[in-house]
Design an enzyme around this catalytic site. Sequence first.
Site, PDB file in Angstrom:
ATOM      1  N   GLY A  37       6.431 -13.028 -54.210  1.00 46.78           N
ATOM      2  CA  GLY A  37       6.915 -13.734 -53.029  1.00 46.78           C
ATOM      3  C   GLY A  37       7.536 -12.816 -51.993  1.00 46.78           C
ATOM      4  O   GLY A  37       7.871 -13.249 -50.890  1.00 46.78           O
ATOM      5  N   ASN A  38       7.692 -11.546 -52.346  1.00 48.62           N
ATOM      6  CA  ASN A  38       8.236 -10.570 -51.405  1.00 48.62           C
ATOM      7  C   ASN A  38       7.067  -9.946 -50.656  1.00 48.62           C
ATOM      8  O   ASN A  38       6.119  -9.462 -51.261  1.00 48.62           O
ATOM      9  CB  ASN A  38       9.037  -9.509 -52.156  1.00 48.62           C
ATOM     10  CG  ASN A  38       9.835  -8.622 -51.225  1.00 48.62           C
ATOM     11  OD1 ASN A  38       9.290  -8.000 -50.326  1.00 48.62           O
ATOM     12  ND2 ASN A  38      11.137  -8.565 -51.439  1.00 48.62           N
ATOM     13  N   GLY A  39       7.145  -9.918 -49.349  1.00 46.86           N
ATOM     14  CA  GLY A  39       6.047  -9.431 -48.521  1.00 46.86           C
ATOM     15  C   GLY A  39       6.039  -7.940 -48.260  1.00 46.86           C
ATOM     16  O   GLY A  39       5.240  -7.460 -47.453  1.00 46.86           O
ATOM     17  N   SER A 139      11.956  -8.373 -46.078  1.00 44.79           N
ATOM     18  CA  SER A 139      10.626  -8.693 -46.602  1.00 44.79           C
ATOM     19  C   SER A 139      10.691  -9.790 -47.665  1.00 44.79           C
ATOM     20  O   SER A 139       9.665 -10.325 -48.073  1.00 44.79           O
ATOM     21  CB  SER A 139       9.966  -7.439 -47.190  1.00 44.79           C
ATOM     22  OG  SER A 139      10.704  -6.959 -48.303  1.00 44.79           O
TER      23      SER A 139
END
Length: 162
Positions: A37-39, A139
């Site tokens: 889920g972290n970009g 992010s």
Amino acid sequence: REQAFPPVVDERTRLLILGSLPGRRSLDARQYYANPGNGFWALVGMVIAVDLRALAYPARLDVLRAHRIGLWDVIAAAERQGSLDSAIRNPELRDLAAMAATLPGLTTIAFNGVKAASTGLRQLGAAAARYRTLTLLSSSGACAVRAEVKQADWLRLRDCLT
């Protein structure tokens, strides 16, 4: 106490991206930005025009170093329930000024989110004037900003790599 990771840098590092403290999934995987889920990997990949998400973790780090990008965190260790920065308690801070001084090509320090920036800029103190510093939108998936806004913000890093 949760322990952060060693730095991913070398003598060619020009841009150092600093987070706060790895989240639970990253700590469990022993990998920077392991939470899907972290970009982070998509955002940095967009900056350097490489699909980092398609690569195995060691290759991602190799590509970052080849593009003169380093990774580290402003907090070495802390107590925390969950993964949110707001839950960090009793942080043990890094000596960012000393680390930066070991990187002869370093020109820019970018902070991945407000917590990293507020903590890191205090740690750098007067040494911050030697570098271009940028505070990026986090992010993390917890940073509820439209994707295109976050992408435009992170694209500012392109100027730091030329």
